[in-house]
Design an enzyme around this catalytic site. Structure first.
Site, PDB file in Angstrom:
ATOM      1  N   LYS A  42       0.731  -1.179   0.077  1.00  0.00           N
ATOM      2  CA  LYS A  42      -0.097   0.059  -0.072  1.00  0.00           C
ATOM      3  C   LYS A  42       0.946   1.328  -0.029  1.00  0.00           C
ATOM      4  O   LYS A  42       2.082   1.305   0.189  1.00  0.00           O
ATOM      5  CB  LYS A  42      -1.098  -0.031   1.169  1.00  0.00           C
ATOM      6  CG  LYS A  42      -0.069   0.001   2.646  1.00  0.00           C
ATOM      7  CD  LYS A  42      -1.246  -0.229   3.771  1.00  0.00           C
ATOM      8  CE  LYS A  42      -0.240  -0.033   4.948  1.00  0.00           C
ATOM      9  NZ  LYS A  42      -1.241  -0.466   6.272  1.00  0.00           N
ATOM     10  N   ARG A  83     -10.464   0.381  15.059  1.00  0.00           N
ATOM     11  CA  ARG A  83     -10.409   1.306  13.847  1.00  0.00           C
ATOM     12  C   ARG A  83     -11.146   0.450  12.734  1.00  0.00           C
ATOM     13  O   ARG A  83     -12.133   0.046  13.192  1.00  0.00           O
ATOM     14  CB  ARG A  83      -8.774   1.445  13.431  1.00  0.00           C
ATOM     15  CG  ARG A  83      -8.340   2.331  12.492  1.00  0.00           C
ATOM     16  CD  ARG A  83      -6.872   2.279  12.160  1.00  0.00           C
ATOM     17  NE  ARG A  83      -6.700   0.991  11.309  1.00  0.00           N
ATOM     18  CZ  ARG A  83      -5.200   0.873  10.991  1.00  0.00           C
ATOM     19  NH1 ARG A  83      -4.327   1.863  11.197  1.00  0.00           N
ATOM     20  NH2 ARG A  83      -4.936  -0.062  10.004  1.00  0.00           N
ATOM     21  N   HIS A  96      -5.873  -6.470  12.787  1.00  0.00           N
ATOM     22  CA  HIS A  96      -4.868  -6.002  12.885  1.00  0.00           C
ATOM     23  C   HIS A  96      -4.656  -5.512  14.247  1.00  0.00           C
ATOM     24  O   HIS A  96      -5.645  -5.401  15.085  1.00  0.00           O
ATOM     25  CB  HIS A  96      -5.160  -4.682  11.959  1.00  0.00           C
ATOM     26  CG  HIS A  96      -3.807  -4.002  11.414  1.00  0.00           C
ATOM     27  ND1 HIS A  96      -2.571  -4.714  11.107  1.00  0.00           N
ATOM     28  CD2 HIS A  96      -3.465  -2.618  11.363  1.00  0.00           C
ATOM     29  CE1 HIS A  96      -1.670  -3.733  10.868  1.00  0.00           C
ATOM     30  NE2 HIS A  96      -2.158  -2.453  11.224  1.00  0.00           N
ATOM     31  N   ARG A 127       1.372 -10.605   7.105  1.00  0.00           N
ATOM     32  CA  ARG A 127       1.119  -9.521   6.283  1.00  0.00           C
ATOM     33  C   ARG A 127       1.943  -8.293   6.645  1.00  0.00           C
ATOM     34  O   ARG A 127       1.468  -7.260   7.059  1.00  0.00           O
ATOM     35  CB  ARG A 127      -0.576  -9.258   6.605  1.00  0.00           C
ATOM     36  CG  ARG A 127      -1.523  -8.802   5.538  1.00  0.00           C
ATOM     37  CD  ARG A 127      -2.774  -8.531   6.059  1.00  0.00           C
ATOM     38  NE  ARG A 127      -2.960  -7.697   7.394  1.00  0.00           N
ATOM     39  CZ  ARG A 127      -3.597  -8.260   8.299  1.00  0.00           C
ATOM     40  NH1 ARG A 127      -4.187  -9.419   8.378  1.00  0.00           N
ATOM     41  NH2 ARG A 127      -3.673  -7.635   9.479  1.00  0.00           N
ATOM     42  N   TYR A 181      15.334  30.839   7.318  1.00  0.00           N
ATOM     43  CA  TYR A 181      14.354  31.698   7.793  1.00  0.00           C
ATOM     44  C   TYR A 181      14.133  31.837   9.451  1.00  0.00           C
ATOM     45  O   TYR A 181      14.498  30.692  10.333  1.00  0.00           O
ATOM     46  CB  TYR A 181      13.089  31.100   7.569  1.00  0.00           C
ATOM     47  CG  TYR A 181      12.731  31.198   6.037  1.00  0.00           C
ATOM     48  CD1 TYR A 181      12.742  32.373   5.290  1.00  0.00           C
ATOM     49  CD2 TYR A 181      12.254  29.965   5.363  1.00  0.00           C
ATOM     50  CE1 TYR A 181      12.329  32.490   4.069  1.00  0.00           C
ATOM     51  CE2 TYR A 181      11.500  30.019   4.043  1.00  0.00           C
ATOM     52  CZ  TYR A 181      11.918  31.266   3.450  1.00  0.00           C
ATOM     53  OH  TYR A 181      11.476  31.300   1.928  1.00  0.00           O
ATOM     54  N   CYS A 228      13.365  24.534   4.683  1.00  0.00           N
ATOM     55  CA  CYS A 228      12.460  25.403   3.793  1.00  0.00           C
ATOM     56  C   CYS A 228      11.747  24.268   2.789  1.00  0.00           C
ATOM     57  O   CYS A 228      11.707  23.243   2.590  1.00  0.00           O
ATOM     58  CB  CYS A 228      13.271  26.404   3.029  1.00  0.00           C
ATOM     59  SG  CYS A 228      14.254  27.280   3.943  1.00  0.00           S
ATOM     60  N   ASP A 257      11.953  24.191  -0.339  1.00  0.00           N
ATOM     61  CA  ASP A 257      12.718  23.531  -1.367  1.00  0.00           C
ATOM     62  C   ASP A 257      13.956  23.326  -0.948  1.00  0.00           C
ATOM     63  O   ASP A 257      14.865  22.684  -1.918  1.00  0.00           O
ATOM     64  CB  ASP A 257      12.853  24.453  -2.615  1.00  0.00           C
ATOM     65  CG  ASP A 257      11.452  25.058  -3.139  1.00  0.00           C
ATOM     66  OD1 ASP A 257      10.653  24.176  -3.468  1.00  0.00           O
ATOM     67  OD2 ASP A 257      11.420  26.391  -3.081  1.00  0.00           O
TER      68      ASP A 257
HETATM   69  C1  LIG Z   1      -0.377  -1.551   7.038  1.00  0.00           C
HETATM   70  C2  LIG Z   1      -1.004  -2.717   7.339  1.00  0.00           C
HETATM   71  C3  LIG Z   1      -0.028  -3.846   7.521  1.00  0.00           C
HETATM   72  C4  LIG Z   1       1.342  -3.889   7.518  1.00  0.00           C
HETATM   73  O1  LIG Z   1       1.704  -3.344   8.764  1.00  0.00           O
HETATM   74  P1  LIG Z   1       3.369  -3.045   8.968  1.00  0.00           P
HETATM   75  O2  LIG Z   1       3.348  -2.789  10.469  1.00  0.00           O
HETATM   76  O3  LIG Z   1       3.839  -2.168   8.042  1.00  0.00           O
HETATM   77  O4  LIG Z   1       3.874  -4.498   8.800  1.00  0.00           O
HETATM   78  C5  LIG Z   1      -0.769  -4.958   7.768  1.00  0.00           C
HETATM   79  N1  LIG Z   1      -2.005  -5.093   7.773  1.00  0.00           N
HETATM   80  C6  LIG Z   1      -2.859  -4.128   7.520  1.00  0.00           C
HETATM   81  C7  LIG Z   1      -4.519  -4.176   7.788  1.00  0.00           C
HETATM   82  C8  LIG Z   1      -2.419  -2.864   7.458  1.00  0.00           C
HETATM   83  O5  LIG Z   1      -3.113  -1.734   7.180  1.00  0.00           O
END
Ligand SMILES: *Cc1c(COP(=O)(O)O)cnc(C)c1O
Length: 387
Positions: free
Chosen positions: A38, A136, A169, A225, A271, A318, A320
């Site tokens: 992602k 979440r 998760h 994952r 700055y 800054c 750039d």
């Molecule tokens: C981003 C994500 C992961 C990967 O998490 P990491 O901490 O980068 O390994 C796995 N599962 C879900 C649902 C995520 O959103």
């Protein structure tokens, strides 16, 4: 790469990504690896990262957004792909046509996926995403899950949906020993048992992010994952750095010094003059700034590597550019590379070093490098037609 941009170069080591996945695959034992790509492969490039992960032994790819899954398909990748975060209006019909697995987190999503499947004339492959305690996205364990599973029964019977996966998760990605981790696993196991009792034939149960994959092999289940670890950074820096995990950071961000000049003692820099030279010195101008993803919070604290030694951002970052105090008599020259972060093997800072300097996590550093910074791929073919 056109050579037209001066906002440095983002060097992506695809061999490192493949090696990291190989390492994660080893740790996962008999479970498969779903490499999470992602956010454009955590800033490393969606398709190049995906191909490198597949070369390293990943058998699945995971993305947050459907557009990313469709981009993988458009690039010619045919492996299983799961997309897990959707909002009303998502083009689920395209997903079903392109054989993208879809996570479902809410009743509206289940109905919309089923409707798309009916329109396409093929069953959608669904993973139920359970909120086991993260608080979440995901269907909350308990009555909400029970009622969603009830509905899947009817949709499976009519042939519009097949529930092939269940996922969750963790809330404590960076604290694998936290008791909530165990509590979430218990709720997940109960959810799996409930789904199976409701008649779902789950092909894959998956719950382990990078931290769980690295620290707790018993959580591998059918698929791990990992995201961050694929790109070579440690998700739990308090327990050990990437080397301790057997990983190699794949991203190096550098930019050539655009100007080197001598300034007197007492010269305010950038700055607001938040930095003032204590002695006559030589400064370098680095042509990257917050528009390129250098955190402005790195003003005065961000680590840099120039001509073989460590420095710190002098004064404010800054839009750039930023300034580095190279020290009197520095041999650095215009055009010499200033490394913001890399694998750390030469002594340069890592993304983790930056994260610590500004009080964030390495995830944020690697995913925020702007489009103005050209990507250069080494260590493998970045595109399918060349692979
Ligand atoms: C981003 C994500 C992961 C990967 O998490 P990491 O901490 O980068 O390994 C796995 N599962 C879900 C649902 C995520 O959103």
């Amino acid at each position: 790469m056109t050579g037209q941009s001066f906002a440095g170069e983002l060097r992506i080591d695809l061999a490192a990504i493949s090696d990291n996945v190989r390492r994660l695959d080893e740790l996962a034992g008999s479970a498969g690896v779903m490499a999470v790509v992602k956010a454009g492969g955590y800033g490393h490039g969606l398709v190049p990262s995906a191909l490198a992960a597949l070369r390293g032994g990943a058998t699945w790819l995971g993305v947050a957004q459907l557009s990313e899954a469709l981009e993988l398909r458009a690039a010619g990748l045919t492996c299983p792909v799961l997309s897990w975060l959707h909002a009303p209006g998502a083009d689920f019909a395209a997903a079903v046509r392109e054989d993208v697995d879809l996570a479902v987190s809410a009743p509206w999503g289940l109905e919309a996926v089923a409707e798309a499947a009916r329109a396409v004339g093929r069953a959608a492959r669904v993973h139920v995403k359970v909120d086991t305690g993260l608080g979440r996205n995901g269907v909350l364990h308990g009555p909400a899950l029970t009622s969603l599973l009830d509905r899947t029964r009817a949709l499976e019977a009519e042939g519009s949906v097949r529930v092939v996966g269940m996922m969750q998760h963790f809330a404590y990605a960076d604290a694998p020993d936290h008791p909530e981790v165990r509590a979430q696993v218990v709720r997940f196991d109960a959810a799996v048992a409930e789904a199976e009792a409701a008649g779902c034939r789950l092909e894959v149960r998956h719950l382990a992010n990078s931290a769980a994959t690295l620290t707790n092999p018993s959580l591998a289940y059918d698929l791990v994952r990992p995201g961050l670890a694929v790109y070579g950074l440690s998700p739990v820096p308090s327990l050990g750095d990437h080397e301790h995990d057997g990983l190699t950071p794949a991203m190096t961000w550098s930019a050539p010094l655009a100007q080197v000049k001598d300034v007197p003692a007492g010269q305010g820099i950038s700055y607001g003059h938040t930095y003032r030279t204590e002695r006559a010195t030589r400064v370098g101008i680095v042509p990257v700034g917050y528009a390129d993803g250098v955190p402005r919070a790195g003003s005065g604290v961000g680590p840099l590597w120039v001509a073989g030694s460590r420095h710190t951002v002098a004064g404010r970052v800054c839009m750039d550019q930023l300034v580095v105090d190279l020290g009197p008599g520095s041999g650095a020259r215009e055009g010499d590379p200033c490394v913001l972060f890399g694998p750390g093997t030469q002594g340069e800072p890592t993304a983790q070093d930056w994260a610590e300097a500004i009080g964030t996590i390495s995830y944020e550093l690697i995913t925020r490098v702007g489009d103005r910074v050209p990507r250069r791929y080494v260590g493998g073919e970045p595109a399918w037609h060349l692979a």
